[in-house]
Design a protein around this motif. Structure first.
Motif, PDB file in Angstrom:
ATOM      1  N   PHE A 121       1.449   2.946 -12.551  1.00  0.00           N
ATOM      2  CA  PHE A 121       0.096   2.411 -12.524  1.00  0.00           C
ATOM      3  C   PHE A 121       0.051   1.080 -13.257  1.00  0.00           C
ATOM      4  CE2 PHE A 121      -0.320   6.857 -11.820  1.00  0.00           C
ATOM      5  CZ  PHE A 121      -1.459   7.029 -11.049  1.00  0.00           C
ATOM      6  N   VAL A 122      -0.863   0.240 -12.835  1.00  0.00           N
ATOM      7  CA  VAL A 122      -1.111  -1.025 -13.502  1.00  0.00           C
ATOM      8  C   VAL A 122      -2.608  -1.095 -13.796  1.00  0.00           C
ATOM      9  CG1 VAL A 122      -1.356  -2.322 -11.325  1.00  0.00           C
ATOM     10  CG2 VAL A 122      -0.740  -3.524 -13.419  1.00  0.00           C
ATOM     11  N   LYS A 123      -2.935  -1.614 -14.964  1.00  0.00           N
ATOM     12  CA  LYS A 123      -4.340  -1.767 -15.334  1.00  0.00           C
ATOM     13  C   LYS A 123      -4.749  -3.203 -15.046  1.00  0.00           C
ATOM     14  CE  LYS A 123      -7.516  -0.416 -18.946  1.00  0.00           C
ATOM     15  NZ  LYS A 123      -7.620   0.050 -20.350  1.00  0.00           N
ATOM     16  N   ARG A 124      -5.634  -3.342 -14.059  1.00  0.00           N
ATOM     17  CA  ARG A 124      -6.125  -4.665 -13.652  1.00  0.00           C
ATOM     18  C   ARG A 124      -7.645  -4.659 -13.739  1.00  0.00           C
ATOM     19  NH1 ARG A 124      -2.484  -5.004  -8.170  1.00  0.00           N
ATOM     20  NH2 ARG A 124      -0.538  -5.670  -9.146  1.00  0.00           N
ATOM     21  N   ASP A 125      -8.184  -5.678 -14.354  1.00  0.00           N
ATOM     22  CA  ASP A 125      -9.637  -5.784 -14.510  1.00  0.00           C
ATOM     23  C   ASP A 125     -10.211  -4.505 -15.105  1.00  0.00           C
ATOM     24  OD1 ASP A 125      -9.609  -8.382 -13.366  1.00  0.00           O
ATOM     25  OD2 ASP A 125      -9.667  -7.517 -11.357  1.00  0.00           O
ATOM     26  N   GLY A 126      -9.491  -3.903 -16.037  1.00  0.00           N
ATOM     27  CA  GLY A 126      -9.970  -2.723 -16.741  1.00  0.00           C
ATOM     28  C   GLY A 126      -9.853  -1.410 -15.987  1.00  0.00           C
ATOM     29  N   GLU A 127      -9.227  -1.410 -14.802  1.00  0.00           N
ATOM     30  CA  GLU A 127      -9.091  -0.182 -14.013  1.00  0.00           C
ATOM     31  C   GLU A 127      -7.631   0.096 -13.697  1.00  0.00           C
ATOM     32  OE1 GLU A 127     -11.470  -0.607 -10.469  1.00  0.00           O
ATOM     33  OE2 GLU A 127     -13.220   0.185 -11.496  1.00  0.00           O
ATOM     34  N   TRP A 128      -7.254   1.364 -13.838  1.00  0.00           N
ATOM     35  CA  TRP A 128      -5.914   1.793 -13.473  1.00  0.00           C
ATOM     36  C   TRP A 128      -5.828   1.967 -11.968  1.00  0.00           C
ATOM     37  CZ3 TRP A 128      -2.109   1.475 -16.795  1.00  0.00           C
ATOM     38  CH2 TRP A 128      -2.378   1.570 -18.162  1.00  0.00           C
ATOM     39  N   ARG A 129      -4.738   1.477 -11.375  1.00  0.00           N
ATOM     40  CA  ARG A 129      -4.458   1.636  -9.940  1.00  0.00           C
ATOM     41  C   ARG A 129      -2.986   1.987  -9.768  1.00  0.00           C
ATOM     42  NH1 ARG A 129      -9.137   0.444  -6.567  1.00  0.00           N
ATOM     43  NH2 ARG A 129     -10.477  -0.759  -7.941  1.00  0.00           N
ATOM     44  N   ALA A 130      -2.715   2.864  -8.809  1.00  0.00           N
ATOM     45  CA  ALA A 130      -1.326   3.232  -8.518  1.00  0.00           C
ATOM     46  C   ALA A 130      -0.666   2.102  -7.735  1.00  0.00           C
ATOM     47  CB  ALA A 130      -1.277   4.528  -7.728  1.00  0.00           C
ATOM     48  N   LEU A 131       0.402   1.559  -8.280  1.00  0.00           N
ATOM     49  CA  LEU A 131       1.112   0.434  -7.685  1.00  0.00           C
ATOM     50  C   LEU A 131       2.364   0.887  -6.933  1.00  0.00           C
ATOM     51  CD1 LEU A 131       1.325  -2.675  -7.487  1.00  0.00           C
ATOM     52  CD2 LEU A 131       2.584  -2.615  -9.636  1.00  0.00           C
ATOM     53  N   ALA A 132       2.999   1.935  -7.431  1.00  0.00           N
ATOM     54  CA  ALA A 132       4.188   2.488  -6.768  1.00  0.00           C
ATOM     55  C   ALA A 132       4.104   4.002  -6.861  1.00  0.00           C
ATOM     56  CB  ALA A 132       5.461   1.984  -7.437  1.00  0.00           C
ATOM     57  N   TRP A 133       4.604   4.672  -5.821  1.00  0.00           N
ATOM     58  CA  TRP A 133       4.516   6.135  -5.751  1.00  0.00           C
ATOM     59  C   TRP A 133       5.759   6.695  -5.092  1.00  0.00           C
ATOM     60  CZ3 TRP A 133       0.479   8.357  -8.118  1.00  0.00           C
ATOM     61  CH2 TRP A 133       0.313   9.719  -7.973  1.00  0.00           C
ATOM     62  N   GLN A 134       6.268   7.764  -5.650  1.00  0.00           N
ATOM     63  CA  GLN A 134       7.438   8.446  -5.103  1.00  0.00           C
ATOM     64  C   GLN A 134       7.129   9.934  -5.078  1.00  0.00           C
ATOM     65  OE1 GLN A 134      10.707   7.157  -4.241  1.00  0.00           O
ATOM     66  NE2 GLN A 134      10.930   9.207  -3.402  1.00  0.00           N
ATOM     67  N   ALA A 135       7.223  10.548  -3.914  1.00  0.00           N
ATOM     68  CA  ALA A 135       6.995  11.986  -3.759  1.00  0.00           C
ATOM     69  C   ALA A 135       8.291  12.649  -3.320  1.00  0.00           C
ATOM     70  CB  ALA A 135       5.900  12.247  -2.732  1.00  0.00           C
ATOM     71  N   THR A 136       8.636  13.748  -3.959  1.00  0.00           N
ATOM     72  CA  THR A 136       9.849  14.485  -3.617  1.00  0.00           C
ATOM     73  C   THR A 136       9.490  15.952  -3.444  1.00  0.00           C
ATOM     74  OG1 THR A 136      11.178  12.966  -4.958  1.00  0.00           O
ATOM     75  CG2 THR A 136      12.190  15.076  -4.368  1.00  0.00           C
ATOM     76  N   ARG A 137       9.735  16.476  -2.269  1.00  0.00           N
ATOM     77  CA  ARG A 137       9.447  17.890  -2.016  1.00  0.00           C
ATOM     78  C   ARG A 137      10.431  18.757  -2.791  1.00  0.00           C
ATOM     79  NH1 ARG A 137       6.840  20.951   2.251  1.00  0.00           N
ATOM     80  NH2 ARG A 137       7.631  23.071   2.118  1.00  0.00           N
ATOM     81  N   ILE A 138       9.900  19.778  -3.460  1.00  0.00           N
ATOM     82  CA  ILE A 138      10.732  20.728  -4.171  1.00  0.00           C
ATOM     83  C   ILE A 138      11.091  21.837  -3.181  1.00  0.00           C
ATOM     84  CG2 ILE A 138      10.861  22.363  -6.100  1.00  0.00           C
ATOM     85  CD1 ILE A 138       8.613  20.658  -7.443  1.00  0.00           C
TER      86      ILE A 138
END
Length: 142
Positions: A121-138
């Motif tokens: 996540f990156v905090k821009r203009d006071g708000e957190w946003r997801a910038l990169a995401w990785q999902a791995t099925r268990i």
């Protein structure tokens, strides 16, 4: 001695802000996960415009593809709900890493699946946003 006093003052002034950021980020994550299956506004708020998402089946895409998918009304009722477990948030200034276990419960099939998810996540203009995401099925246990 002076450096110890300065370090203590720094810790006292920074700790509440760090705790607040962690709390805000955890709240954002839990709120998003609870609405992810059917709420386009939740996706609009959660993802950064320059998102890099790697799905559990190995496909990579961005926010625009996610939002396009949310524009098409589902042809069948949404029967899957999601929850986040074992949330671990690590703050690095205006960057944060959130790692957690996602559970997906499909009530129509009576199936439960699990995924390890890691988001940057990156905090821009006071708000957190997801910038990169990785999902791995268990894999299911036998």
């Amino acid at each position: 001695m002076r450096s110890m006093v300065l370090a203590l003052l720094f810790t006292i002034t920074v700790t509440p802000a760090v705790a607040e950021d962690k709390e805000d980020l955890q709240k954002l994550l839990i709120d998003f996960i609870s609405k992810a299956a059917s709420d386009p506004q939740a996706h609009q708020r959660f993802w950064a415009e320059d998102l890099v998402y790697t799905s559990s089946n190995g496909k990579r895409f961005g926010k625009s593809e996610i939002m396009q998918g949310m524009q098409t009304p589902p042809t069948e009722p949404v029967t899957t709900s999601y929850a986040a477990e074992e949330i671990d948030i690590r703050l690095l200034g205006d960057i944060a890493i959130a790692a957690f276990k996602l559970s997906a419960n499909d009530s129509s099939k009576g199936e439960q699946s699990y995924y390890f998810n890691t988001g940057m996540f990156v905090k821009r203009d006071g708000e957190w946003r997801a910038l990169a995401w990785q999902a791995t099925r268990i894999p299911p246990t036998e």
